[in-house]
Design a protein around this motif. Sequence first.
Motif, PDB file in Angstrom:
ATOM      1  N   ALA A   1      -0.743   3.692 -75.395  1.00 22.13           N
ATOM      2  CA  ALA A   1      -0.376   2.480 -76.135  1.00 22.13           C
ATOM      3  C   ALA A   1       0.277   2.774 -77.479  1.00 22.13           C
ATOM      4  CB  ALA A   1      -1.604   1.594 -76.328  1.00 22.13           C
ATOM      5  N   ASN A   2      -0.094   3.852 -78.122  1.00 21.69           N
ATOM      6  CA  ASN A   2       0.424   4.113 -79.466  1.00 21.69           C
ATOM      7  C   ASN A   2       1.606   5.067 -79.531  1.00 21.69           C
ATOM      8  OD1 ASN A   2      -1.496   2.437 -80.669  1.00 21.69           O
ATOM      9  ND2 ASN A   2      -3.028   4.066 -80.608  1.00 21.69           N
ATOM     10  N   ASN A   3       2.045   5.615 -78.409  1.00 20.70           N
ATOM     11  CA  ASN A   3       3.109   6.615 -78.512  1.00 20.70           C
ATOM     12  C   ASN A   3       4.499   6.097 -78.134  1.00 20.70           C
ATOM     13  OD1 ASN A   3       3.219   6.713 -75.737  1.00 20.70           O
ATOM     14  ND2 ASN A   3       2.414   8.771 -75.537  1.00 20.70           N
ATOM     15  N   HIS A   4       4.639   4.834 -77.796  1.00 24.25           N
ATOM     16  CA  HIS A   4       5.939   4.194 -77.532  1.00 24.25           C
ATOM     17  C   HIS A   4       6.750   4.869 -76.434  1.00 24.25           C
ATOM     18  CE1 HIS A   4       5.165   1.776 -81.062  1.00 24.25           C
ATOM     19  NE2 HIS A   4       4.923   2.873 -81.734  1.00 24.25           N
ATOM     20  N   CYS A   5       6.086   5.578 -75.546  1.00 28.09           N
ATOM     21  CA  CYS A   5       6.804   6.288 -74.483  1.00 28.09           C
ATOM     22  C   CYS A   5       7.529   5.337 -73.554  1.00 28.09           C
ATOM     23  CB  CYS A   5       5.860   7.187 -73.704  1.00 28.09           C
ATOM     24  SG  CYS A   5       4.515   6.312 -72.876  1.00 28.09           S
ATOM     25  N   TRP A   6       6.932   4.194 -73.265  1.00 31.52           N
ATOM     26  CA  TRP A   6       7.556   3.273 -72.305  1.00 31.52           C
ATOM     27  C   TRP A   6       8.852   2.709 -72.865  1.00 31.52           C
ATOM     28  CZ3 TRP A   6       5.143   5.261 -68.673  1.00 31.52           C
ATOM     29  CH2 TRP A   6       3.767   5.425 -68.664  1.00 31.52           C
ATOM     30  N   GLU A   7       8.871   2.380 -74.157  1.00 33.86           N
ATOM     31  CA  GLU A   7      10.089   1.860 -74.777  1.00 33.86           C
ATOM     32  C   GLU A   7      11.204   2.906 -74.743  1.00 33.86           C
ATOM     33  OE1 GLU A   7       7.071   1.806 -76.269  1.00 33.86           O
ATOM     34  OE2 GLU A   7       6.615  -0.277 -76.714  1.00 33.86           O
ATOM     35  N   THR A   8      10.837   4.160 -74.949  1.00 40.34           N
ATOM     36  CA  THR A   8      11.812   5.250 -74.911  1.00 40.34           C
ATOM     37  C   THR A   8      12.391   5.407 -73.508  1.00 40.34           C
ATOM     38  OG1 THR A   8      10.619   6.374 -76.688  1.00 40.34           O
ATOM     39  CG2 THR A   8      12.132   7.717 -75.379  1.00 40.34           C
ATOM     40  N   ILE A   9      11.544   5.313 -72.512  1.00 42.39           N
ATOM     41  CA  ILE A   9      11.991   5.416 -71.117  1.00 42.39           C
ATOM     42  C   ILE A   9      12.928   4.260 -70.782  1.00 42.39           C
ATOM     43  CG2 ILE A   9      11.235   5.317 -68.703  1.00 42.39           C
ATOM     44  CD1 ILE A   9       8.632   6.786 -69.714  1.00 42.39           C
ATOM     45  N   VAL A  10      12.557   3.053 -71.159  1.00 40.97           N
ATOM     46  CA  VAL A  10      13.381   1.874 -70.903  1.00 40.97           C
ATOM     47  C   VAL A  10      14.752   2.039 -71.564  1.00 40.97           C
ATOM     48  CG1 VAL A  10      13.639  -0.579 -71.489  1.00 40.97           C
ATOM     49  CG2 VAL A  10      11.497   0.248 -70.503  1.00 40.97           C
ATOM     50  N   LYS A  11      14.764   2.448 -72.819  1.00 37.76           N
ATOM     51  CA  LYS A  11      16.037   2.613 -73.542  1.00 37.76           C
ATOM     52  C   LYS A  11      16.923   3.638 -72.856  1.00 37.76           C
ATOM     53  CE  LYS A  11      18.451   2.842 -77.753  1.00 37.76           C
ATOM     54  NZ  LYS A  11      19.743   2.984 -77.154  1.00 37.76           N
ATOM     55  N   GLY A  12      16.349   4.756 -72.434  1.00 38.95           N
ATOM     56  CA  GLY A  12      17.125   5.781 -71.747  1.00 38.95           C
ATOM     57  C   GLY A  12      17.734   5.270 -70.454  1.00 38.95           C
ATOM     58  N   MET A  13      16.954   4.523 -69.694  1.00 39.37           N
ATOM     59  CA  MET A  13      17.468   3.973 -68.436  1.00 39.37           C
ATOM     60  C   MET A  13      18.556   2.935 -68.698  1.00 39.37           C
ATOM     61  SD  MET A  13      14.060   3.645 -66.048  1.00 39.37           S
ATOM     62  CE  MET A  13      14.986   2.983 -64.659  1.00 39.37           C
ATOM     63  N   GLU A  14      18.319   2.041 -69.647  1.00 42.95           N
ATOM     64  CA  GLU A  14      19.318   1.016 -69.944  1.00 42.95           C
ATOM     65  C   GLU A  14      20.610   1.645 -70.453  1.00 42.95           C
ATOM     66  OE1 GLU A  14      16.461  -2.841 -70.837  1.00 42.95           O
ATOM     67  OE2 GLU A  14      17.178  -1.668 -72.548  1.00 42.95           O
ATOM     68  N   ASP A  15      20.511   2.673 -71.275  1.00 38.05           N
ATOM     69  CA  ASP A  15      21.710   3.372 -71.760  1.00 38.05           C
ATOM     70  C   ASP A  15      22.479   4.001 -70.602  1.00 38.05           C
ATOM     71  OD1 ASP A  15      21.071   2.651 -74.352  1.00 38.05           O
ATOM     72  OD2 ASP A  15      20.376   4.657 -74.950  1.00 38.05           O
ATOM     73  N   ALA A  16      21.760   4.608 -69.662  1.00 40.10           N
ATOM     74  CA  ALA A  16      22.408   5.210 -68.490  1.00 40.10           C
ATOM     75  C   ALA A  16      23.096   4.137 -67.653  1.00 40.10           C
ATOM     76  CB  ALA A  16      21.382   5.973 -67.654  1.00 40.10           C
ATOM     77  N   PHE A  17      22.455   2.990 -67.490  1.00 41.87           N
ATOM     78  CA  PHE A  17      23.039   1.911 -66.698  1.00 41.87           C
ATOM     79  C   PHE A  17      24.311   1.377 -67.360  1.00 41.87           C
ATOM     80  CE2 PHE A  17      18.735   0.514 -64.655  1.00 41.87           C
ATOM     81  CZ  PHE A  17      18.673   1.721 -63.982  1.00 41.87           C
ATOM     82  N   VAL A  18      24.275   1.213 -68.686  1.00 37.36           N
ATOM     83  CA  VAL A  18      25.460   0.749 -69.412  1.00 37.36           C
ATOM     84  C   VAL A  18      26.626   1.721 -69.194  1.00 37.36           C
ATOM     85  CG1 VAL A  18      26.425   0.419 -71.740  1.00 37.36           C
ATOM     86  CG2 VAL A  18      24.236  -0.623 -71.139  1.00 37.36           C
ATOM     87  N   ALA A  19      26.315   3.008 -69.129  1.00 39.03           N
ATOM     88  CA  ALA A  19      27.337   4.030 -68.907  1.00 39.03           C
ATOM     89  C   ALA A  19      27.751   4.129 -67.437  1.00 39.03           C
ATOM     90  CB  ALA A  19      26.830   5.387 -69.407  1.00 39.03           C
ATOM     91  N   GLY A  20      27.126   3.327 -66.573  1.00 33.49           N
ATOM     92  CA  GLY A  20      27.467   3.336 -65.158  1.00 33.49           C
ATOM     93  C   GLY A  20      26.731   4.387 -64.348  1.00 33.49           C
ATOM     94  N   ASN A  21      25.739   5.024 -64.933  1.00 28.97           N
ATOM     95  CA  ASN A  21      24.971   6.081 -64.264  1.00 28.97           C
ATOM     96  C   ASN A  21      23.662   5.517 -63.727  1.00 28.97           C
ATOM     97  OD1 ASN A  21      26.952   7.995 -65.011  1.00 28.97           O
ATOM     98  ND2 ASN A  21      26.013   8.168 -67.026  1.00 28.97           N
ATOM     99  N   PHE A  22      23.757   4.683 -62.711  1.00 34.96           N
ATOM    100  CA  PHE A  22      22.581   3.981 -62.205  1.00 34.96           C
ATOM    101  C   PHE A  22      21.603   4.918 -61.503  1.00 34.96           C
ATOM    102  CE2 PHE A  22      25.717   0.752 -62.929  1.00 34.96           C
ATOM    103  CZ  PHE A  22      24.981  -0.266 -63.499  1.00 34.96           C
ATOM    104  N   GLU A  23      22.092   5.712 -60.582  1.00 34.68           N
ATOM    105  CA  GLU A  23      21.209   6.619 -59.843  1.00 34.68           C
ATOM    106  C   GLU A  23      20.553   7.627 -60.783  1.00 34.68           C
ATOM    107  OE1 GLU A  23      22.059  10.299 -56.976  1.00 34.68           O
ATOM    108  OE2 GLU A  23      22.662   8.385 -56.067  1.00 34.68           O
ATOM    109  N   ALA A  24      21.351   8.272 -61.620  1.00 30.72           N
ATOM    110  CA  ALA A  24      20.813   9.274 -62.546  1.00 30.72           C
ATOM    111  C   ALA A  24      19.836   8.635 -63.535  1.00 30.72           C
ATOM    112  CB  ALA A  24      21.950   9.969 -63.301  1.00 30.72           C
ATOM    113  N   GLY A  25      20.165   7.442 -64.031  1.00 36.09           N
ATOM    114  CA  GLY A  25      19.268   6.752 -64.961  1.00 36.09           C
ATOM    115  C   GLY A  25      17.936   6.430 -64.322  1.00 36.09           C
ATOM    116  N   ALA A  26      17.977   6.005 -63.058  1.00 37.33           N
ATOM    117  CA  ALA A  26      16.743   5.685 -62.339  1.00 37.33           C
ATOM    118  C   ALA A  26      15.901   6.939 -62.122  1.00 37.33           C
ATOM    119  CB  ALA A  26      17.072   5.023 -61.008  1.00 37.33           C
ATOM    120  N   ILE A  27      16.526   8.002 -61.681  1.00 41.09           N
ATOM    121  CA  ILE A  27      15.785   9.245 -61.424  1.00 41.09           C
ATOM    122  C   ILE A  27      15.235   9.823 -62.725  1.00 41.09           C
ATOM    123  CG2 ILE A  27      16.037  11.647 -60.654  1.00 41.09           C
ATOM    124  CD1 ILE A  27      17.950  10.503 -58.462  1.00 41.09           C
TER     125      ILE A  27
END
Length: 166
Positions: free
Chosen positions: A109-135
Motif C-alpha cells: 500500500a505504501n510503495n506506489h508500485c501499482w501506480e508505476t505499473i499502470v503508468k508504464g503500461m499506459e505510456d507503452a500503449f500511447v506509443a503503440g506498443n500494446f503487446e510489449a506494454g501488457a507483457i
Amino acid sequence: MNFKRFAKHLFTTEAAVKRYFSNESFAKITSAIAVAERQHRGEIRFAIEASLEPSQLIKNVTPRERALEIFSQLRVWDTELNSGVLIYVLFADRAVEVVADRGIYDKTANNHCWETIVKGMEDAFVAGNFEAGAIDGVKAVAKELIQYFPAGELNPDELPNDVILV
C-alpha cells in the motif's frame, strides 16, 4: 456526461481491440502470466474491455470502478493467500487499472508500485506498443508478487492464466 467519451466508447468494439491485441498477443500475454506464476504464490488475471455500455457512461463509471467490478466477477479474490491481482485495460479510454487483493495490497500500500505499473503500461500503449506494454505490466506485477509471496514447495495455479475479453 462527457459526449466525447461517449462517442469513443460507442465506436470502440472488440474488433478494434483485436487490431492491437492479436490472438498471438493474447497467447504471449497468457504465457507470460504462466511463467510469472511459477515464481510466486500470487495469481494474475488480465482483462481487456473494449468499451463501456451506454448506461455505464451515463452513470460516469470510472475505469477504477469498472476494474473493481471485473475483479469481483472474475473472482480474483478467490485465492488461498488473498494474493490475486487483476490487470484491467479499458481500451476505449486507453486506461489501465491494477487491483490487488487484500493479501498483497496490505503489503504494498505504501510503495506506489501499482501506480508505476499502470503508468508504464499506459505510456507503452500511447506509443503503440500494446503487446510489449501488457507483457511488461505482467512482469512488473510478478516482481511485486515474488517479493511478498515467493513460490514455495506447493504452488498451485488457482486461477486461469488466459487473457479475457470482457
